[in-house]
Design a protein around this motif. Structure first.
Motif, mmCIF file in Angstrom:
data_model
loop_
_atom_site.group_PDB
_atom_site.id
_atom_site.type_symbol
_atom_site.label_atom_id
_atom_site.label_comp_id
_atom_site.label_asym_id
_atom_site.label_seq_id
_atom_site.Cartn_x
_atom_site.Cartn_y
_atom_site.Cartn_z
ATOM 1 N N HIS A 33 0.846 -1.189 0.000
ATOM 2 C CA HIS A 33 0.000 0.000 0.000
ATOM 3 C C HIS A 33 0.882 1.239 0.000
ATOM 4 O O HIS A 33 1.875 1.308 0.731
ATOM 5 C CB HIS A 33 -0.923 0.000 1.217
ATOM 6 C CG HIS A 33 -1.917 -1.116 1.206
ATOM 7 N ND1 HIS A 33 -3.139 -1.022 0.584
ATOM 8 C CD2 HIS A 33 -1.857 -2.377 1.712
ATOM 9 C CE1 HIS A 33 -3.805 -2.164 0.718
ATOM 10 N NE2 HIS A 33 -3.034 -2.999 1.394
ATOM 11 N N ALA A 35 0.788 5.397 0.439
ATOM 12 C CA ALA A 35 0.017 6.541 0.921
ATOM 13 C C ALA A 35 0.948 7.734 1.070
ATOM 14 O O ALA A 35 2.178 7.576 1.191
ATOM 15 C CB ALA A 35 -0.635 6.209 2.264
ATOM 16 N N LEU A 307 3.862 6.214 -9.738
ATOM 17 C CA LEU A 307 3.149 5.436 -8.725
ATOM 18 C C LEU A 307 3.564 3.960 -8.762
ATOM 19 O O LEU A 307 3.668 3.310 -7.720
ATOM 20 C CB LEU A 307 1.640 5.578 -8.910
ATOM 21 C CG LEU A 307 1.078 6.983 -8.652
ATOM 22 C CD1 LEU A 307 -0.432 6.996 -8.841
ATOM 23 C CD2 LEU A 307 1.447 7.486 -7.266
ATOM 24 N N GLY A 311 5.409 2.286 -5.638
ATOM 25 C CA GLY A 311 4.759 1.080 -5.132
ATOM 26 C C GLY A 311 5.706 -0.104 -5.112
ATOM 27 O O GLY A 311 5.672 -0.933 -4.195
ATOM 28 N N ALA A 329 2.979 12.683 -6.336
ATOM 29 C CA ALA A 329 2.466 11.354 -5.987
ATOM 30 C C ALA A 329 1.345 11.452 -4.970
ATOM 31 O O ALA A 329 0.328 10.754 -5.079
ATOM 32 C CB ALA A 329 3.603 10.483 -5.445
ATOM 33 N N TRP A 332 -1.801 12.600 -6.728
ATOM 34 C CA TRP A 332 -2.384 11.550 -7.559
ATOM 35 C C TRP A 332 -3.050 10.490 -6.699
ATOM 36 O O TRP A 332 -4.136 9.985 -7.041
ATOM 37 C CB TRP A 332 -1.308 10.924 -8.442
ATOM 38 C CG TRP A 332 -0.738 11.871 -9.442
ATOM 39 C CD1 TRP A 332 -1.376 12.911 -10.064
ATOM 40 C CD2 TRP A 332 0.596 11.858 -9.965
ATOM 41 N NE1 TRP A 332 -0.521 13.556 -10.917
ATOM 42 C CE2 TRP A 332 0.701 12.944 -10.887
ATOM 43 C CE3 TRP A 332 1.724 11.073 -9.748
ATOM 44 C CZ2 TRP A 332 1.878 13.223 -11.582
ATOM 45 C CZ3 TRP A 332 2.892 11.342 -10.440
ATOM 46 C CH2 TRP A 332 2.968 12.410 -11.352
ATOM 47 N N LEU A 333 -2.421 10.142 -5.578
ATOM 48 C CA LEU A 333 -3.017 9.140 -4.688
ATOM 49 C C LEU A 333 -4.357 9.622 -4.131
ATOM 50 O O LEU A 333 -5.315 8.849 -4.032
ATOM 51 C CB LEU A 333 -2.058 8.832 -3.532
ATOM 52 C CG LEU A 333 -0.808 8.031 -3.912
ATOM 53 C CD1 LEU A 333 0.199 8.043 -2.755
ATOM 54 C CD2 LEU A 333 -1.168 6.602 -4.287
ATOM 55 N N LYS A 334 -4.422 10.896 -3.787
ATOM 56 C CA LYS A 334 -5.693 11.438 -3.291
ATOM 57 C C LYS A 334 -6.760 11.444 -4.378
ATOM 58 O O LYS A 334 -7.920 11.133 -4.134
ATOM 59 C CB LYS A 334 -5.465 12.847 -2.744
ATOM 60 C CG LYS A 334 -4.778 12.861 -1.365
ATOM 61 C CD LYS A 334 -4.678 14.281 -0.825
ATOM 62 C CE LYS A 334 -4.100 14.264 0.591
ATOM 63 N NZ LYS A 334 -5.017 13.647 1.577
ATOM 64 N N GLU A 336 -7.001 9.378 -6.766
ATOM 65 C CA GLU A 336 -7.420 8.009 -7.025
ATOM 66 C C GLU A 336 -8.076 7.372 -5.822
ATOM 67 O O GLU A 336 -8.511 6.201 -5.870
ATOM 68 C CB GLU A 336 -6.211 7.169 -7.472
ATOM 69 C CG GLU A 336 -5.638 7.628 -8.808
ATOM 70 C CD GLU A 336 -4.505 6.751 -9.285
ATOM 71 O OE1 GLU A 336 -4.294 5.674 -8.712
ATOM 72 O OE2 GLU A 336 -3.838 7.140 -10.281
ATOM 73 N N LEU A 338 -6.675 6.536 -3.001
ATOM 74 C CA LEU A 338 -5.825 5.487 -2.403
ATOM 75 C C LEU A 338 -5.202 5.987 -1.105
ATOM 76 O O LEU A 338 -5.087 7.171 -0.862
ATOM 77 C CB LEU A 338 -4.720 5.099 -3.401
ATOM 78 C CG LEU A 338 -5.206 4.492 -4.727
ATOM 79 C CD1 LEU A 338 -4.025 4.261 -5.658
ATOM 80 C CD2 LEU A 338 -5.946 3.196 -4.472
#
Length: 338
Positions: A33, A35, A307, A311, A329, A332-334, A336, A338
């Motif tokens: 994961h 974050a 990502l 990852g 990053a 982008w995670l927010k 998506e 994630l």
């Protein structure tokens, strides 16, 4: 033509694709994961005004203290609450002994104090090495014969650590690769009343070609010779990485690091499996620059590649990742979810 006869179906006892059929299934089975809280944002601070663009690192700049605070606010708003600081020291402040490194009113100490005053919740990680402060551009003191003086350097590194702790550093990060420096720094911090300050040891740091853009950012390239007598050989053994990590653990390190990350994920996994301390990967400047150059040329999808790369570092065992991609990053995670 559509085939519907059951007689045409394969007789399979296992169908792994069942577990990849929907986004929910894929997310449920994801072992690694990523974050924003896993990311540490490296920032360069300079003694001038505003931002100075770094040609070899598109999107990265040297920051004045004021701009540093604005960047820290942006990071915090995105959930990135760890920042690693590196100073671009003016040439007139450099000398052979790196005297500016322990100046209580120097650029680096001022930047640390301001950052902690404005954002006390941000974890500030500070670099310990002589190359930003030295006219020689090496991580250690040089003898008249051009050899790195290990023990004399370690004594100075311990004083630098105390100076940074006095300014408010949460974590000091010796990046020099001198023998015995973790024990000396731990003793110096404890003697000065900074038992709470952690040490992030650059325990497995290679003499890599991936550092070029970073040295542009700090103007810290060696003026002569190279760093191969103290940084590790890129084709060295796992035994060497484990030995360096073990020594740092025994001397009081709180974090271990593997640097660079991308070409050394196998080493990261070996270190992760051998020790129970948090392990950090450094997604270094050359790795960042390659992705940026390919993305700007239209050869790759930057978002997907970044990502996927970060990852992969998490999957290999990194608890945290120093990366210049951290703000993008995290955004982008927010996006998506994630």
């Amino acid at each position: 033509m559509t085939i519907t006869s059951r007689a045409s179906l394969l007789d399979l006892s296992e169908r792994p694709r069942r577990l990849r059929r929907t986004p929910a299934l894929r997310a449920f089975l994801r072992e690694a994961h990523l974050a924003p809280s896993h990311l540490i944002l490296p920032l360069f601070v300079h003694d001038g005004e505003g931002r100075e663009f770094i040609r070899s690192m598109p999107g990265v700049s040297r920051l004045s203290v004021g701009e540093l605070l604005r960047e820290a606010e942006a990071a915090s708003n995105l959930g990135v609450t760890s920042i690693a600081l590196f100073p671009r020291v003016p040439d007139e402040r450099k000398d052979k002994r790196g005297t500016e490194a322990t100046n209580p009113n120097g650029l680096f100490q001022r930047a640390i104090r301001e950052l902690k005053r404005e954002f006390p919740h941000i974890a500030v990680v500070t670099d310990i090495a002589l190359d930003p402060y030295s006219t020689d551009g090496h991580d250690g003191l040089l003898s008249d014969a051009g050899e790195i003086l290990n023990d004399e350097t370690v004594e100075l590194l311990a004083r630098i650590a105390v100076s940074q702790a006095q300014a408010g550093a949460d974590v000091v990060a010796p990046s020099d690769m001198m023998d015995g420096r973790i024990g000396a720094i731990r003793a110096a911090l404890d003697d000065a009343g900074f038992q709470h300050v952690a040490i992030m040891a650059y325990s497995t740091k290679y003499a890599s070609g991936y550092y070029g853009p970073f040295r542009d950012a700090l103007d810290s390239a060696p003026r002569g010779g190279d760093k191969k007598t103290y940084q590790m050989d890129p084709l060295g053994s796992y035994r060497e990485a484990l030995r360096e990590s073990r020594l740092d653990v025994e001397q009081g390190a709180d974090f271990l690091m593997v640097k660079p990350a991308l070409a050394y994920l196998d080493v990261l996994r070996v270190v992760r499996d051998a020790f129970d301390l948090p392990v950090v990967a450094y997604n270094v400047s050359g790795e960042y620059a390659m992705v940026k150059a390919a993305a700007l040329a239209g050869y790759v999808d930057e978002r997907k590649v970044v990502l996927e790369t970060l990852g992969g570092m998490r999957r290999a065992g990194a608890d945290g990742i120093l990366t210049y991609h951290a703000l993008d990053a995290a955004r982008w995670l927010k996006e998506e979810g994630l």
